[in-house]
Design a protein around this motif. Structure first.
Motif, PDB file in Angstrom:
ATOM      1  N   LYS A   1      35.793  22.979  41.636  1.00  0.00           N
ATOM      2  CA  LYS A   1      34.622  23.454  42.606  1.00  0.00           C
ATOM      3  C   LYS A   1      34.362  23.928  43.581  1.00  0.00           C
ATOM      4  O   LYS A   1      35.079  23.140  44.952  1.00  0.00           O
ATOM      5  CB  LYS A   1      32.952  22.116  42.489  1.00  0.00           C
ATOM      6  CG  LYS A   1      31.345  23.111  43.336  1.00  0.00           C
ATOM      7  CD  LYS A   1      30.410  21.891  43.633  1.00  0.00           C
ATOM      8  CE  LYS A   1      29.214  22.255  44.299  1.00  0.00           C
ATOM      9  NZ  LYS A   1      28.237  21.603  44.399  1.00  0.00           N
ATOM     10  N   ARG A   2      34.126  25.368  43.813  1.00  0.00           N
ATOM     11  CA  ARG A   2      34.896  25.686  45.416  1.00  0.00           C
ATOM     12  C   ARG A   2      34.254  24.614  46.646  1.00  0.00           C
ATOM     13  O   ARG A   2      33.026  24.442  46.694  1.00  0.00           O
ATOM     14  CB  ARG A   2      34.221  27.278  45.501  1.00  0.00           C
ATOM     15  CG  ARG A   2      35.149  27.485  46.786  1.00  0.00           C
ATOM     16  CD  ARG A   2      34.720  29.409  47.282  1.00  0.00           C
ATOM     17  NE  ARG A   2      33.030  29.491  46.980  1.00  0.00           N
ATOM     18  CZ  ARG A   2      32.314  29.169  47.891  1.00  0.00           C
ATOM     19  NH1 ARG A   2      32.910  28.997  49.226  1.00  0.00           N
ATOM     20  NH2 ARG A   2      31.608  29.947  47.823  1.00  0.00           N
TER      21      ARG A   2
ATOM     22  N   LYS B   1      40.669  26.854  47.174  1.00  0.00           N
ATOM     23  CA  LYS B   1      39.927  25.601  47.309  1.00  0.00           C
ATOM     24  C   LYS B   1      39.155  25.255  46.969  1.00  0.00           C
ATOM     25  O   LYS B   1      38.156  25.451  46.952  1.00  0.00           O
ATOM     26  CB  LYS B   1      39.973  24.994  49.384  1.00  0.00           C
ATOM     27  CG  LYS B   1      41.653  25.050  50.232  1.00  0.00           C
ATOM     28  CD  LYS B   1      40.491  25.007  51.447  1.00  0.00           C
ATOM     29  CE  LYS B   1      42.155  25.347  52.418  1.00  0.00           C
ATOM     30  NZ  LYS B   1      42.124  24.769  53.159  1.00  0.00           N
ATOM     31  N   PHE B   2      39.935  23.476  46.110  1.00  0.00           N
ATOM     32  CA  PHE B   2      38.451  23.296  44.949  1.00  0.00           C
ATOM     33  C   PHE B   2      38.681  21.959  45.016  1.00  0.00           C
ATOM     34  O   PHE B   2      39.372  21.707  44.799  1.00  0.00           O
ATOM     35  CB  PHE B   2      38.450  24.423  43.839  1.00  0.00           C
ATOM     36  CG  PHE B   2      38.443  25.841  43.284  1.00  0.00           C
ATOM     37  CD1 PHE B   2      36.876  26.153  42.976  1.00  0.00           C
ATOM     38  CD2 PHE B   2      39.812  26.664  43.636  1.00  0.00           C
ATOM     39  CE1 PHE B   2      36.911  27.510  43.135  1.00  0.00           C
ATOM     40  CE2 PHE B   2      39.294  27.670  43.942  1.00  0.00           C
ATOM     41  CZ  PHE B   2      38.346  28.523  43.452  1.00  0.00           C
TER      42      PHE B   2
ATOM     43  N   GLY C   1      32.240  41.992  46.379  1.00  0.00           N
ATOM     44  CA  GLY C   1      31.172  42.589  45.875  1.00  0.00           C
ATOM     45  C   GLY C   1      31.830  40.500  45.448  1.00  0.00           C
ATOM     46  O   GLY C   1      30.279  39.731  46.114  1.00  0.00           O
ATOM     47  N   LEU C   2      32.688  39.876  44.886  1.00  0.00           N
ATOM     48  CA  LEU C   2      32.736  39.036  45.088  1.00  0.00           C
ATOM     49  C   LEU C   2      32.650  38.298  46.384  1.00  0.00           C
ATOM     50  O   LEU C   2      32.902  36.707  46.174  1.00  0.00           O
ATOM     51  CB  LEU C   2      33.862  38.593  44.974  1.00  0.00           C
ATOM     52  CG  LEU C   2      34.812  38.965  43.014  1.00  0.00           C
ATOM     53  CD1 LEU C   2      36.212  38.807  42.757  1.00  0.00           C
ATOM     54  CD2 LEU C   2      33.848  37.973  42.066  1.00  0.00           C
ATOM     55  N   MET C   3      32.827  38.833  47.665  1.00  0.00           N
ATOM     56  CA  MET C   3      32.797  37.642  48.458  1.00  0.00           C
ATOM     57  C   MET C   3      31.050  37.526  49.256  1.00  0.00           C
ATOM     58  O   MET C   3      30.591  36.571  49.816  1.00  0.00           O
ATOM     59  CB  MET C   3      33.777  38.616  49.638  1.00  0.00           C
ATOM     60  CG  MET C   3      34.849  38.568  50.082  1.00  0.00           C
ATOM     61  SD  MET C   3      35.441  36.564  50.313  1.00  0.00           S
ATOM     62  CE  MET C   3      34.982  36.981  51.974  1.00  0.00           C
ATOM     63  N   ARG C   4      30.685  38.101  48.499  1.00  0.00           N
ATOM     64  CA  ARG C   4      29.102  37.885  48.695  1.00  0.00           C
ATOM     65  C   ARG C   4      28.567  36.757  48.843  1.00  0.00           C
ATOM     66  O   ARG C   4      28.775  35.584  47.642  1.00  0.00           O
ATOM     67  CB  ARG C   4      28.516  38.677  47.922  1.00  0.00           C
ATOM     68  CG  ARG C   4      28.086  40.251  48.019  1.00  0.00           C
ATOM     69  CD  ARG C   4      27.527  41.166  46.786  1.00  0.00           C
ATOM     70  NE  ARG C   4      26.515  40.405  47.014  1.00  0.00           N
ATOM     71  CZ  ARG C   4      25.549  40.202  45.374  1.00  0.00           C
ATOM     72  NH1 ARG C   4      26.459  40.718  44.045  1.00  0.00           N
ATOM     73  NH2 ARG C   4      24.877  39.680  44.806  1.00  0.00           N
ATOM     74  N   ASP C   5      27.848  35.892  49.790  1.00  0.00           N
ATOM     75  CA  ASP C   5      26.829  34.678  49.368  1.00  0.00           C
ATOM     76  C   ASP C   5      26.363  34.524  48.486  1.00  0.00           C
ATOM     77  O   ASP C   5      25.991  33.137  47.911  1.00  0.00           O
ATOM     78  CB  ASP C   5      26.391  34.268  51.164  1.00  0.00           C
ATOM     79  CG  ASP C   5      27.624  34.581  51.861  1.00  0.00           C
ATOM     80  OD1 ASP C   5      29.162  34.226  51.989  1.00  0.00           O
ATOM     81  OD2 ASP C   5      27.645  34.000  52.960  1.00  0.00           O
ATOM     82  N   ASP C   6      25.565  35.461  47.980  1.00  0.00           N
ATOM     83  CA  ASP C   6      24.748  35.377  46.879  1.00  0.00           C
ATOM     84  C   ASP C   6      24.756  35.180  45.644  1.00  0.00           C
ATOM     85  O   ASP C   6      23.761  35.664  44.908  1.00  0.00           O
ATOM     86  CB  ASP C   6      23.064  35.798  47.775  1.00  0.00           C
ATOM     87  CG  ASP C   6      23.726  37.548  47.549  1.00  0.00           C
ATOM     88  OD1 ASP C   6      24.760  37.907  47.382  1.00  0.00           O
ATOM     89  OD2 ASP C   6      22.279  38.438  47.136  1.00  0.00           O
TER      90      ASP C   6
ATOM     91  N   ASP D   1      43.570  35.793  40.542  1.00  0.00           N
ATOM     92  CA  ASP D   1      43.519  36.077  41.787  1.00  0.00           C
ATOM     93  C   ASP D   1      41.673  35.657  41.901  1.00  0.00           C
ATOM     94  O   ASP D   1      40.805  36.253  42.764  1.00  0.00           O
ATOM     95  CB  ASP D   1      43.498  37.650  41.530  1.00  0.00           C
ATOM     96  CG  ASP D   1      45.534  37.585  42.151  1.00  0.00           C
ATOM     97  OD1 ASP D   1      45.687  37.299  42.812  1.00  0.00           O
ATOM     98  OD2 ASP D   1      46.071  38.854  41.869  1.00  0.00           O
ATOM     99  N   THR D   2      41.151  35.979  40.435  1.00  0.00           N
ATOM    100  CA  THR D   2      39.759  36.233  40.527  1.00  0.00           C
ATOM    101  C   THR D   2      39.198  35.192  40.648  1.00  0.00           C
ATOM    102  O   THR D   2      37.908  35.059  41.198  1.00  0.00           O
ATOM    103  CB  THR D   2      38.924  37.008  38.960  1.00  0.00           C
ATOM    104  OG1 THR D   2      39.659  38.015  39.058  1.00  0.00           O
ATOM    105  CG2 THR D   2      37.804  36.886  38.760  1.00  0.00           C
ATOM    106  N   ALA D   3      39.726  33.725  39.490  1.00  0.00           N
ATOM    107  CA  ALA D   3      39.345  32.363  39.830  1.00  0.00           C
ATOM    108  C   ALA D   3      39.344  31.666  41.236  1.00  0.00           C
ATOM    109  O   ALA D   3      38.505  31.573  41.369  1.00  0.00           O
ATOM    110  CB  ALA D   3      40.312  31.532  38.815  1.00  0.00           C
ATOM    111  N   LYS D   4      39.888  32.438  42.097  1.00  0.00           N
ATOM    112  CA  LYS D   4      39.730  31.979  43.451  1.00  0.00           C
ATOM    113  C   LYS D   4      38.835  32.302  44.238  1.00  0.00           C
ATOM    114  O   LYS D   4      38.951  32.267  45.190  1.00  0.00           O
ATOM    115  CB  LYS D   4      40.971  32.313  44.276  1.00  0.00           C
ATOM    116  CG  LYS D   4      42.197  32.243  43.839  1.00  0.00           C
ATOM    117  CD  LYS D   4      43.794  32.630  45.154  1.00  0.00           C
ATOM    118  CE  LYS D   4      44.956  32.364  44.146  1.00  0.00           C
ATOM    119  NZ  LYS D   4      46.140  33.137  44.700  1.00  0.00           N
TER     120      LYS D   4
END
Length: 666
Positions: A65-66, A74-75, A393-398, A410-413
């Motif tokens: 979990k992030r 970081k997880f 898009g991936l940085m969106r909080d929602d 790179d995507t999993a991060k």
């Protein structure tokens, strides 16, 4: 020590046969299966040390979990129960507030088997989530071929031994069709000629007698000019074309305008070279065109393949063993019932449809926001167009993102939850091949380590937490494997009982080659003119790119496959920083020397590279070879940051090779 048979699960045309040495707990060694009907022991170097990836110390072994910022990587560890509860609670809330079309699954070629590639569809159909159009690779190629030949099977590469002349057209066989290379080597020893038509020739030129460099996106012009020469010199098989095709006479009249001199201006290939190539091709009985996928990844990609397909039948080559086109599906039959796995009957709503090439745009669409992204068997940051938009898009909080993976890609991060995935040797599955007439199954060799779950077991668990009680979701992996084989093969007549036994118990078989002149279109004839197409008469259409002087072409690598194998540190470290290859004349104009740090840019972004100056690249072209991870990027950006997400003319495919750039020395 035990010896087990398996199948390579990755995205190449072959589905290679593997022999696995194991002690029952670990994979000790992997080599090619000499008894596999197509590969006969020959596998690429990427798979020779498969056990290093399976048992890598960098493998993700528990749910995560992030705890840091998105993209920071970081997880903290959590349990599967905690992960499943959080994921399904989020989904239920999204479905209630925004509707199921706010949930988007994304997957592609991380595993190419029938069960584990496709089983997620059943869960997302049940939920009513978005439906993904999976056309990331070569659907324009298939659409172009099908518009002419319908479902008629093309040449199986094993039939190439009967060909008497070869055009390798836009295919880096060393990276994508290694099993067919020995046939070319043997053919040249026998005095048969091999011609390479490419934008970047270095990987294949030593296997060919002649190299023709072509301007990207102009292959259709070359095909038309070759047919112009044949008609002018009466080298086509007129009797065959009149008997077996629709529209030949009308198409023939259009060829007058497509002279070799006209094509020289477009393709960069000299007039006399085009004439010579056409004459050579028409002078032999059974020439074969080995067609890659790169020349279909343009805005005119479908039309290009349509024209090359017509060229492949223009001399009547398909009447003879080894003559015709190789590089599209060699069979018209589907032996495995994929619907048993995908369960389209579970869907009760009209799906919102999103093309995989346009996921980046979907993630930043404020009018129809995606609230949850579920990624498996894919690494969108490295493989889908418009990387800058993807990251935004991936940085969106929602946006709630879940990634099922084996390594921290790179995507999993950017994920909120990361789930640990399995390798092919840790699961049962069925394998079709899109390049050969073969079919295979593979049994689990070892158990998954720690808490890693296969796609099947993961989706079963999520279905349980969603409250779905369908019998489908209660089946074990082995039960669905047995059901798939039993139901798929029960009505198949052209396989022997022995072949069916092999498939039920793990192994590979060869299915019958096609009769290539049994044309499987509605009319039973080759559709040179196709009245169902928007462009009924094939013609030259231009490739459309941005307004920059250099064509940017992405080509496959022998070291990696898409973004797979980037966990192999020795391989990626030896390859080094991300490179771009440029013709010496283009480099000289820009004062760029070999080894210089450069920036490629267009209206989508800037990407840093190390320059490699070479005359094996066509002029006004730059080549990006293979996919990297961002740790090996110069400025944190990969080549797909320069790729627009527009679609091809037909087939809704990627147009990643349609992009243009300028390049400057840093």
């Amino acid at each position: 020590m035990k010896i087990k048979k398996s199948i390579c699960p990755y995205d190449c045309p072959t589905s290679c046969g593997l022999v696995i040495e194991t002690d029952g707990k670990k994979i000790l060694k992997v080599k090619g299966d000499e008894n596999h009907p197509a590969t006969q022991g020959l596998i690429c170097r990427k798979m020779r040390n498969y056990e290093e990836s399976v048992h890598s110390k960098d493998r993700i072994l528990t749910p995560l979990k992030r705890i840091g910022k998105k993209g920071e990587g970081k997880f903290e560890k959590i349990t599967w129960e905690e992960a499943a509860q959080e994921i399904t609670d989020k989904w239920k809330k999204i479905i209630k507030e925004d509707g199921p079309s706010a949930i988007l699954p994304v997957y592609y070629s991380g595993v190419m088997s029938v069960i584990h590639r496709n089983c997620g569809d059943a869960l997302f159909n049940k939920m009513g989530a978005c439906s993904l159009v999976k056309t990331l690779c070569s659907s324009a190629k298939g659409a172009g071929y099908n518009s002419v030949m319908g479902s008629t099977g093309a040449l199986d590469p094993r039939e190439l031994e009967n060909s008497d002349y070869y055009i390798v057209w836009g295919s880096n066989m060393k990276a994508t069709r290694i099993q067919a290379l020995p046939t070319l080597i043997k053919a040249r020893k026998e005095g048969k000629k091999v011609v390479l038509i490419e934008t970047y020739s270095k990987p294949m030129e030593k296997y060919c007698d002649e190299v023709i460099l072509i301007k990207p996106g102009t292959d259709g012009a070359l095909a038309l000019a070759m047919m112009n020469v044949m008609v002018e010199e009466n080298l086509q098989d007129e009797e065959f074309l009149l008997e077996k095709s629709i529209g030949y006479q009308e198409f023939k009249k259009t060829l007058k305008q497509y002279t070799p001199k006209w094509a020289e201006e477009i393709t960069g290939i000299p007039n006399d070279v085009i004439v010579k190539l056409a004459r050579e091709y028409a002078s032999v009985k059974a020439p074969a065109i080995i067609l890659g996928s790169g020349n279909s990844r343009y805005t005119n990609g479908g039309m290009t393949v349509r024209l090359i397909t017509i060229l492949s039948i223009f001399t009547g080559a398909i009447k003879y063993p080894g003559g015709g086109l190789c590089g599209v599906s060699p069979t018209s039959l589907s032996y495995i019932r994929k619907d048993i796995i995908t369960r389209p009957d579970f869907r009760t709503n009209k799906a919102r449809i999103i093309n995989i090439n346009q996921v980046s745009s979907a993630l930043v669409d404020e009018n129809q926001p995606i609230k949850s992204l579920f990624v498996y068997a894919s690494n969108p940051i490295g493989s889908i167009s418009n990387q800058n938009k993807m990251i935004k898009g991936l940085m969106r909080d929602d946006l709630f993102t879940v990634v099922h993976e084996r390594f921290m890609t790179d995507t999993a991060k950017y994920a909120d939850i990361v789930l640990p995935a399995t390798f092919s040797v840790e699961q049962d599955d069925v394998y079709t091949s899109y390049g050969y007439c073969t079919l295979a199954t593979a049994n689990k060799v070892i158990e998954p380590p720690k808490e890693c779950k296969s796609n099947w077991d993961m989706f079963r668990l999520l279905a349980k937490y969603m409250g779905y009680d369908d019998e489908y979701f209660k089946k074990t992996e082995r039960e669905i494997f047995d059901e798939l084989i039993e139901k798929s093969l029960e009505d198949v007549e052209n396989l022997t009982q022995e072949q069916k036994y092999i498939l039920k118990n793990g192994g590979a078989i060869s299915t019958p080659f096609e009769n290539h002149i049994d044309i499987k279109t509605k009319s039973g004839k080759i559709q040179i003119i196709n009245d169902e197409m928007e462009e009924r008469i094939p013609r030259y259409t231009e490739n459309i790119g941005q307004n920059y002087p250099l064509n940017l072409v992405a080509v496959p690598s022998c070291e990696t496959l898409n973004s797979i194998f980037l966990e192999k540190n020795k391989v990626v470290e030896k390859r080094g920083k991300i490179k771009v290859k440029i013709n010496s004349k283009d480099a000289s104009k820009r004062d760029i020397k070999n080894g210089d740090e450069v920036v490629c840019f267009n209206n989508l972004g800037e990407v840093g590279f190390i320059a490699e100056v070479t005359d094996t690249v066509a002029q006004n072209t730059v080549i990006a070879e293979g996919v990297y991870n961002r740790d090996f990027a110069i400025n944190g950006k990969l080549v797909n940051a320069l790729h627009d997400d527009r679609l091809s003319d037909i087939g809704e495919a990627t147009t990643l090779n349609s992009n243009t750039v300028e390049i400057k020395r840093v």
